[in-house]
Design a protein around this motif. Structure first.
Motif, PDB file in Angstrom:
ATOM      1  N   UNK A   1      19.845  37.059   1.780  1.00 37.98           N
ATOM      2  CA  UNK A   1      19.745  35.991   2.779  1.00 37.98           C
ATOM      3  C   UNK A   1      20.935  35.050   2.703  1.00 37.98           C
ATOM      4  N   UNK A   2      21.343  34.715   1.491  1.00 35.01           N
ATOM      5  CA  UNK A   2      22.498  33.823   1.351  1.00 35.01           C
ATOM      6  C   UNK A   2      23.747  34.504   1.905  1.00 35.01           C
ATOM      7  N   UNK A   3      23.882  35.795   1.609  1.00 34.25           N
ATOM      8  CA  UNK A   3      25.024  36.585   2.090  1.00 34.25           C
ATOM      9  C   UNK A   3      25.069  36.589   3.616  1.00 34.25           C
ATOM     10  N   UNK A   4      23.909  36.878   4.193  1.00 36.96           N
ATOM     11  CA  UNK A   4      23.808  36.954   5.648  1.00 36.96           C
ATOM     12  C   UNK A   4      24.061  35.578   6.263  1.00 36.96           C
TER      13      UNK A   4
ATOM     14  N   UNK B   1      21.194  34.388  -7.281  1.00 35.12           N
ATOM     15  CA  UNK B   1      21.137  34.988  -5.946  1.00 35.12           C
ATOM     16  C   UNK B   1      21.958  34.225  -4.933  1.00 35.12           C
ATOM     17  N   UNK B   2      21.800  32.900  -4.895  1.00 35.34           N
ATOM     18  CA  UNK B   2      22.572  32.115  -3.930  1.00 35.34           C
ATOM     19  C   UNK B   2      24.057  32.232  -4.251  1.00 35.34           C
ATOM     20  N   UNK B   3      24.387  32.135  -5.544  1.00 37.72           N
ATOM     21  CA  UNK B   3      25.788  32.268  -5.928  1.00 37.72           C
ATOM     22  C   UNK B   3      26.354  33.610  -5.503  1.00 37.72           C
TER      23      UNK B   3
ATOM     24  N   UNK C   1      22.987  26.679   5.253  1.00 37.48           N
ATOM     25  CA  UNK C   1      21.890  26.284   4.370  1.00 37.48           C
ATOM     26  C   UNK C   1      20.469  26.563   4.911  1.00 37.48           C
ATOM     27  N   UNK C   2      20.201  26.451   6.212  1.00 39.07           N
ATOM     28  CA  UNK C   2      18.832  26.778   6.643  1.00 39.07           C
ATOM     29  C   UNK C   2      18.436  28.210   6.309  1.00 39.07           C
ATOM     30  N   UNK C   3      19.345  29.155   6.558  1.00 40.46           N
ATOM     31  CA  UNK C   3      19.006  30.558   6.287  1.00 40.46           C
ATOM     32  C   UNK C   3      18.910  30.796   4.777  1.00 40.46           C
ATOM     33  N   UNK C   4      19.789  30.134   4.008  1.00 36.98           N
ATOM     34  CA  UNK C   4      19.708  30.277   2.553  1.00 36.98           C
ATOM     35  C   UNK C   4      18.346  29.793   2.067  1.00 36.98           C
ATOM     36  N   UNK C   5      17.915  28.653   2.596  1.00 34.22           N
ATOM     37  CA  UNK C   5      16.623  28.121   2.166  1.00 34.22           C
ATOM     38  C   UNK C   5      15.478  29.034   2.581  1.00 34.22           C
ATOM     39  N   UNK C   6      15.565  29.570   3.794  1.00 34.45           N
ATOM     40  CA  UNK C   6      14.537  30.520   4.229  1.00 34.45           C
ATOM     41  C   UNK C   6      14.490  31.698   3.261  1.00 34.45           C
TER      42      UNK C   6
ATOM     43  N   UNK D   1      12.617  39.183  -6.513  1.00 39.23           N
ATOM     44  CA  UNK D   1      13.048  37.990  -5.779  1.00 39.23           C
ATOM     45  C   UNK D   1      14.557  37.945  -5.567  1.00 39.23           C
ATOM     46  N   UNK D   2      15.311  38.416  -6.555  1.00 42.25           N
ATOM     47  CA  UNK D   2      16.768  38.274  -6.491  1.00 42.25           C
ATOM     48  C   UNK D   2      17.404  38.946  -5.266  1.00 42.25           C
ATOM     49  N   UNK D   3      17.059  40.214  -4.959  1.00 41.66           N
ATOM     50  CA  UNK D   3      17.717  40.844  -3.800  1.00 41.66           C
ATOM     51  C   UNK D   3      17.466  40.076  -2.505  1.00 41.66           C
TER      52      UNK D   3
END
Lengths: 271, 268, 250
Positions: free
Chosen positions: A155-158, A93-95, A191-196, A148-150
């Motif tokens: 979030x990572x995309x945004x 997902x992050x990738x 990274x904060x938004x990715x972690x959220x 979970x993936x979407x």
């Protein structure tokens, strides 16, 4: 519509989380919990419904189930696919999300799929997963990933798309290469938004694994709920459900504390 | 320190027997024990434009909000036309620093909102609002929304709303601080013109010395920490001059310099 | 995304995915995945059937009722929490707990309390949608500019006027955002509720199709549900856009 959906979905839940921390003076929370327990006990004693046991009965059932090991065993069974699914979703997902944020082509191909999966009732597909993967660990893991993936990817995309543009311009004006811009500015700022997103992904993963266990694979916590319901052990059933809700809440709260510690030094006091 | 050398000047001609607003022995302590105002006495004559001037932290906005009835006083009293008040009233209207316009309502409805809250029938309140919109120079914008207007125009809508309720006293909390300098000057000129027409009492909070001297019949200088009346100045600018002439007038410049010399003690 | 100088709309890549689906189905690459065209044909076949129409009406009814209850409860609760610090502190914990809890675990409780019927499904929709509506309303009410409240007071607004003419309109963008998210959650709720109850509405249809390996019909129903969820969320989103101009303005 799509981007807005994702953004608002995050904003809503994120705001929720922040409030939990800010207003959570311990005394008020304790008072609030006590009040609900008392109301539950009274409602159960009346009783408002034959299938609504008083709080103390549920508590007793909880203690018994912990002592005889059935609750712990069920949780161990449930947590394995959850952890596997979340790990897989995190990596992929992050990738995918970062790639979608950085490259227009990837965004065009992949983002709509995730947007549809996030907004749509994916639960409908879960029964089908059993046909493909059987009723074991694999099916449950797939269910977790489906939910979970979407969330994690979007979030990572945004996060990458909403990186502060003046930081990127700054990096370019100091002759930073594209690689340096991504490594030293975009990813840290995102990274904060990715972690959220990971936190939201874990929440979705809990939903996924419970749904899978309730719908298709009679193992773990879901099986415990179904079993006690079928033999009318309502106190045991409530105790199981309460435990999974509390465990997921504690899990998400813990992630939130980590998040605050890592990314928001200004709000560290009171943690 | 400042000497109260000009406090003995004669009252302006417009002052009636009863001052429009009178503040006696006013103190304000915020929760937590911060003393914002300490035993403030002030008189705001009818028909005059009085400025509350001072550096940030001198309690000028607090004083204005107590006069408006938005904040309770800890001690002392506020009299409006001789009657003690302890809450908002129809004889006072407030103009907000950030305009406080309803973003979902048109200019017309915003200007009429004070009357709407008083239950005035729609036709009547809209007629009054249209008149006031024209008076502040916004005729033709009635159907537009606040986000379609510039900062200066928004504040004009706020002013039109205050005029529409036909209050005797207009309370303005740094009304020009959120608009750009050009708009601000034009607005000040318009306010002076309006003053001549409306014969209302104006109380204006400002942190700009030039603005206070340019606009006011009377300036109440407040000193900070806790807020006290430091001095009262009556600039006596010749309003028959053109705006440009006023800004070059030696008397105007002297008064500005004089006030600045007094205020710099508080700032340093 | 641009291709040969033509700007492609964002969601247009879904067409590409449908083509891929068709190819995968034809080549039998994925187990239980019939070609997309066969699914579309099945869709035209099942939609006019009495069973499908009955299930649709039942689903829509349960959804509408559950959403209406969620709005009727969530908005006042959110306003209360936005205006009263005590209410916020007492209820905030629970709203946040239910917002992120795996609510599907609670559906079995609803099933024993309300029986295996439509009541349970309505309750599921309510349970899924109400918390985000409450929370967004609270956030909206809390973010009303203080000067707007002061303005209303100086012009003599009473309690009713204050709420009706200032607080509720000012919080409307957030309330609508909450309702839109609530709709998305509510659709998930109505589907999960029916899947778990599984003897009424779409739940029964899903059960029937998957047990009998009627994969074309199964996917047709899934696509219809997905489309329903997206269209509904988009409709509320459009409504939201009409008030968005002033959400950003403050």
């Amino acid at each position: 519509m799509a981007a807005r959906t994702a953004r608002a979905a995050h904003a809503g839940v994120g705001a929720a989380g922040r409030r939990l921390r800010k207003d959570g003076t311990l005394a008020w929370q304790a008072a609030s919990v006590l009040a609900v327990m008392l109301a539950w006990e009274i409602a159960g004693r009346i009783p408002i419904n034959y299938a609504f046991p008083p709080f103390l009965a549920v508590l007793r059932a909880f203690v018994e189930m912990v002592l005889d090991g059935s609750l712990v065993r069920a949780f161990l069974v449930t947590l394995v696919p959850l952890v596997l699914g979340v790990l897989f979703s995190t990596v992929v997902g992050v990738g995918a999300g970062v790639l979608m944020g950085l490259r227009r082509g990837v965004e065009w191909v992949a983002a709509p799929v995730f947007i549809v999966l996030q907004a749509a009732p994916v639960a409908a597909i879960i029964p089908l997963v059993t046909f493909v993967y059987g009723i074991g660990l694999a099916a449950k893991t797939v269910a977790v990933i489906l939910l979970a993936l979407p969330v994690i990817a979007l979030n990572a995309y945004k996060a990458v798309r909403n990186v502060n543009p003046s930081l990127v311009a700054m990096c370019r004006s100091f002759l930073g290469t594209r690689r340096q811009t991504v490594q030293k500015v975009i990813l840290p700022d995102a990274s904060p938004v990715i972690f959220a997103g990971l936190r939201l992904g874990v929440g979705a993963g809990f939903v996924g694994v419970i749904l899978a266990e309730l719908l298709i694979t009679p193992t773990g916590v879901g099986d415990l709920i179904t079993y006690h319901r079928s033999v009318a052990n309502y106190a045991e059933m409530y105790a199981t459900i309460l435990t999974i809700v509390v465990v997921s809440a504690l899990c998400l709260n813990g992630l939130q504390r980590i998040e605050a510690r890592l990314f928001r030094p200004e709000r560290r006091e009171g943690t | 320190m400042i000497q109260a050398m000009e406090a003995e000047r004669p009252a302006p001609a417009a002052e009636g027997a009863v001052p429009a607003v009178e503040v006696r022995g006013l103190s304000k302590t915020y929760n937590g024990g911060v003393l914002a105002l300490d035993d403030v006495d002030a008189v705001f004559p009818q028909g005059a434009l009085t400025s509350l001037l001072g550096p940030s932290g001198c309690g000028k906005t607090t004083l204005l909000k107590i006069v408006a009835g938005l904040l309770p006083a800890s001690e002392g009293e506020v009299r409006v036309m001789g009657r003690a008040v302890d809450g908002p009233g129809p004889e006072r209207a407030f103009v907000f620093q950030d305009f406080a316009l309803l973003p979902w309502a048109t200019v017309l409805r915003n200007a009429a909102f004070g009357l709407e809250l008083r239950g005035v029938p729609e036709a009547e309140r809209e007629a009054a609002a249209r008149r006031c919109i024209a008076e502040v120079g916004l005729a033709g914008t009635e159907g537009r929304y606040p986000h379609e207007l510039s900062g200066g125009m928004r504040q004009r809508v706020g002013l039109a709303r205050a005029l529409a309720v036909d209050a005797d006293v207009l309370l303005m909390d740094e009304p020009f601080s959120a608009v750009d300098e050009q708009t601000r000057r034009k607005f000040q000129e318009d306010l002076l013109r309006l003053r001549g027409v409306e014969r209302k009492t104006f109380i204006v909070v400002t942190h700009s010395i030039e603005e206070a001297v340019y606009l006011s019949d009377r300036i109440i200088l407040l000193s900070p920490g806790p807020g006290r009346v430091a001095r009262i100045v009556e600039p006596e600018i010749d309003r028959t001059l053109s705006p440009e002439a006023i800004r070059r007038d030696p008397h105007y410049l002297e008064t500005v310099e004089d006030i600045w010399q007094g205020l710099r003690d508080f700032v340093e | 995304m641009r291709l040969f100088g033509v700007r492609l709309p964002m969601m247009s890549s879904l067409i590409l995915w449908c083509v891929l689906w068709e190819v995968a189905g034809r080549l039998d690459l994925v187990f239980l995945l019939p070609p997309f065209s066969a699914v579309l044909v099945a869709m035209t076949e099942i939609v006019p059937t009495a069973g499908f129409l009955r299930a649709t009406w039942l689903t829509l009814g349960c959804f509408a009722l559950g959403m209406a209850l969620a709005v009727l409860v969530g908005v006042p609760l959110g306003v209360l929490m936005g205006r009263s610090r005590a209410a916020d502190r007492l209820l905030g914990l629970w709203v946040n707990l239910f917002l992120s809890a795996p609510l599907s675990a609670l559906v079995p409780i609803l099933m024993i309390l309300f029986g295996l019927g439509t009541t349970t499904i309505v309750a599921t929709v309510f349970l899924f949608a109400v918390w985000i509506i409450t929370l967004d309303t609270q956030a909206g009410v809390r973010s009303v500019a203080p000067s707007l409240l002061e303005m209303a007071r100086t012009y003599g607004a009473g309690r009713v006027a204050l709420y009706r003419r200032v607080i509720l309109p000012a919080a409307l963008p957030e309330i609508l955002a909450g309702v839109r998210l609530g709709v998305i959650r509510g659709v998930k709720g109505v589907v999960i509720g029916q899947l778990l109850v599984s003897i009424v509405g779409y739940g029964a249809l899903f059960e029937l199709y998957s047990r009998s390996f009627l994969m074309e019909e199964f996917w047709a129903l899934t696509i219809l549900l997905f489309a329903f969820a997206l269209v509904l969320a988009d409709l509320v989103g459009r409504l939201e856009k009409r008030v968005e101009f002033y959400a950003g303005a403050r």
